[in-house]
Design a protein around this motif. Structure first.
Motif, PDB file in Angstrom:
ATOM      1  N   UNK A  29       0.829  -1.185   0.000  1.00 39.05           N
ATOM      2  CA  UNK A  29       0.000   0.000   0.000  1.00 39.05           C
ATOM      3  C   UNK A  29       0.873   1.248   0.000  1.00 39.05           C
ATOM      4  N   UNK A  30       0.424   2.243  -0.742  1.00 43.00           N
ATOM      5  CA  UNK A  30       1.093   3.526  -0.732  1.00 43.00           C
ATOM      6  C   UNK A  30       0.103   4.560  -0.231  1.00 43.00           C
ATOM      7  N   UNK A  31       0.606   5.751   0.084  1.00 38.83           N
ATOM      8  CA  UNK A  31      -0.293   6.785   0.581  1.00 38.83           C
ATOM      9  C   UNK A  31      -0.949   7.568  -0.543  1.00 38.83           C
TER      10      UNK A  31
ATOM     11  N   UNK B 205      -4.861   0.473  -7.655  1.00 39.75           N
ATOM     12  CA  UNK B 205      -5.977   0.523  -6.702  1.00 39.75           C
ATOM     13  C   UNK B 205      -7.320   0.417  -7.406  1.00 39.75           C
ATOM     14  N   UNK B 206      -7.351   0.774  -8.688  1.00 39.23           N
ATOM     15  CA  UNK B 206      -8.633   0.740  -9.400  1.00 39.23           C
ATOM     16  C   UNK B 206      -9.196  -0.676  -9.516  1.00 39.23           C
ATOM     17  N   UNK B 207      -8.315  -1.675  -9.482  1.00 38.67           N
ATOM     18  CA  UNK B 207      -8.777  -3.055  -9.548  1.00 38.67           C
ATOM     19  C   UNK B 207      -9.554  -3.454  -8.299  1.00 38.67           C
TER      20      UNK B 207
ATOM     21  N   UNK C 197      -8.544   4.261   2.562  1.00 31.09           N
ATOM     22  CA  UNK C 197      -7.999   4.353   3.913  1.00 31.09           C
ATOM     23  C   UNK C 197      -6.497   4.602   3.869  1.00 31.09           C
ATOM     24  N   UNK C 198      -6.066   5.655   4.528  1.00 31.30           N
ATOM     25  CA  UNK C 198      -4.649   6.002   4.576  1.00 31.30           C
ATOM     26  C   UNK C 198      -4.135   6.709   3.343  1.00 31.30           C
TER      27      UNK C 198
ATOM     28  N   UNK D  10      -1.386  11.967  -8.080  1.00 29.75           N
ATOM     29  CA  UNK D  10      -0.489  11.086  -7.334  1.00 29.75           C
ATOM     30  C   UNK D  10       0.854  10.919  -8.031  1.00 29.75           C
ATOM     31  N   UNK D  11       0.882  11.238  -9.337  1.00 28.67           N
ATOM     32  CA  UNK D  11       2.136  11.193 -10.095  1.00 28.67           C
ATOM     33  C   UNK D  11       2.792  12.562 -10.201  1.00 28.67           C
TER      34      UNK D  11
END
Length: 500
Positions: free
Chosen positions: A32-34, A40-42, A429-430, A492-493
């Motif tokens: 997991x990343x922040x 995450x789309x999956x 979350x996170x 995020x990029x």
């Protein structure tokens, strides 16, 4: 019911609005990343089409998730109390509709496979059609498959007495052309045979080829199922059916004229007698008319449309006519936003509708005297899908920081909209999300232009960032301030996005 929008559509830059007070059950990711990522789309989920029970005590809705192995959406029906408690799986399927008496739910679903194909049997040419099912909402919860169709049914509507179901379905056309092709040897892998096209509109974006045929309206016994009875005919397409309150006829939009597909933005409203199949045309104005919605007493029909124009975009108006197709009038002549999802008030004194304005979507009420007032307000994208006669309303809502989720409120005190689901809280979350800032600026001709700037989490105004400019030509659709997975991924990029 199965859907198949490809994941690659996400990467192509399409806007994706997703959902959020249930907990998703996706498998944990390896790392997991922040920041939100494409991976995450999956694990992303979606909610659609919440429907209130007639007594206002329960909500059934469609919950979708991604089948990672087959790159497509799968869906199921969930049910919860009207306050959002006791959310639980009900049955696989989609597009639920409560019967007016509250005793059953009709929905569509793909029947489970009967078993593995015999050894050496040819592979199926296409996925099986979805079918109509009914689930009884008593303690037993029996489920009955009502249809065994070759084509997928759509737009299911209960009759007022809960005894019949109306729906629309494609009826394939007979092809007058034939090309003789040699028979391939057993086991050979040949190119597909030529496709013969006999109509103007033969392909659609994100759908591909459209099979030859026309959409017709059918009725089916909600108790016994069996063979549906087709009540429209001819080489014409017929829109979603809406029952008149007496249960004897159905209204729909369409264009029953020769060479209808060559008529640009043209449609009318018709009424078909269920017993005889006799069809009466209710509108004749040149221009599109659609979304017929009968009043509770059956005296009026509300609909949307506009006069024929060569303009590439025109907002639709809200119209009224008597049930026999007379006394047509514009209910809101000065309103310049397209109404959608029309719902009459219980006493027939007004019509609720959704409308978009300045990047937001909210619920409005039009009175029979021609006044319009907002029921909800705020910087949100709210689509109300069900309003109970007692004034309870449910829908799907999203904001720039909150994916789409089921919400509920009372039309009598709509300032207190309550989130009922949160299906992506596990994914988010996170996570540190991007922030969205609304801006207005003046064009060279003095026109005020609206836009939004999406900034990465922990944005530092003293630093320089690469910019992605997302321009909308308009005015055929409106960018909005709903949650966008695409722009969150861009942020995020390390990119700043400007969309106008």
């Amino acid at each position: 019911m199965r859907h198949s929008p490809r994941l690659i559509a996400l990467l192509s830059g399409a806007l994706l609005f997703a959902p959020s007070a249930l907990r998703s059950q996706a498998a944990p990711t390896e790392k997991r990343t922040e920041r939100l990522t494409v991976q995450d789309y999956l694990d992303w989920e979606d909610v659609q089409d919440p429907q209130l029970s007639p007594d206002g005590k329960q909500i059934v809705f469609t919950r979708r998730w991604i089948d990672k192995m087959n790159d497509k959406w799968e869906s199921s029906l969930w049910i919860m109390n009207a306050d959002g408690t006791r959310a639980r799986f009900l049955v696989n399927g989609s597009a639920p509709k409560w019967s007016p008496d509250g005793g059953r739910i009709a929905y569509t679903a793909t029947p489970p496979a009967a078993g593995p194909a015999p050894v050496g049997a040819p592979a199926a040419a296409a996925a099986p059609a979805a079918q109509i099912f009914v689930r009884w909402m008593d303690a037993e919860g029996a489920v009955t498959q009502l249809t065994h169709l070759m084509e997928t049914p759509n737009n299911i509507e209960w009759s007022p007495d809960s005894k019949w179901l109306a729906f629309s379905m494609q009826v394939p056309a007979k092809n007058d052309w034939h090309i003789d092709m040699p028979t391939p040897p057993k086991g050979a892998k040949w190119t597909e045979a030529p496709r013969i096209v006999q109509k103007l509109n033969y392909r659609a974006d994100r759908q591909g080829f459209i099979e030859d045929g026309n959409t017709h309206i059918f009725v089916l016994s909600a108790d016994n199922g069996g063979t549906p009875r087709q009540i429209t005919s001819g080489a014409f397409n017929h829109g979603a059916p809406r029952w008149m309150p007496d249960g004897k006829s159905i209204v729909f939009s369409g264009l029953r004229m020769a060479d209808a597909e060559y008529q640009w933005r043209e449609s009318d409203i018709y009424r078909v007698d269920v017993a005889s199949g006799n069809i009466v045309q209710l509108t004749t104005r040149k221009g599109p008319d659609g979304n017929p919605t009968p009043s509770p007493d059956g005296k009026w029909i509300a609909y949307t449309g506009y006069d024929s124009t060569s303009d590439t975009w025109t907002d639709a108006k809200l119209y009224l006519m008597t049930a026999d197709g007379k006394d047509h009038k514009i209910l809101l002549p000065k309103w310049d936003r397209t109404p959608s999802d029309l719902t009459w008030t219980k006493d027939g004194s007004g019509i609720y509708f959704n409308a978009e304005d300045s990047g937001a979507r909210n619920l409005y009420l039009a009175t029979m005297s021609g006044d319009v007032k907002p029921v909800t307000s705020g910087r949100q994208v709210l689509t109300v899908t069900s309003i109970n006669p007692n004034g309870s309303a449910v829908g799907v809502m999203t904001t720039s920081s909150h994916p789409s989720d089921v919400v509920a409120f009372s039309v009598h005190s709509a300032s207190n909209i309550k989130w009922l689901t949160d299906v992506n809280d596990d994914v988010l979350s996170g996570k540190k999300l991007a922030t969205t800032e609304e801006i207005w600026y003046t064009s060279k001709d003095g026109m005020k232009i609206q836009g939004w700037i999406v900034k990465p989490a922990d944005f530092d105004p003293s630093k320089k960032y690469p910019l992605i400019l997302d321009i909308h030509g308009g005015p055929h659709a409106m960018y909005n301030l709903g949650f966008s997975f695409v722009r969150q991924d861009q942020a995020s990029n390390g990119y700043v996005s400007l969309y106008t």
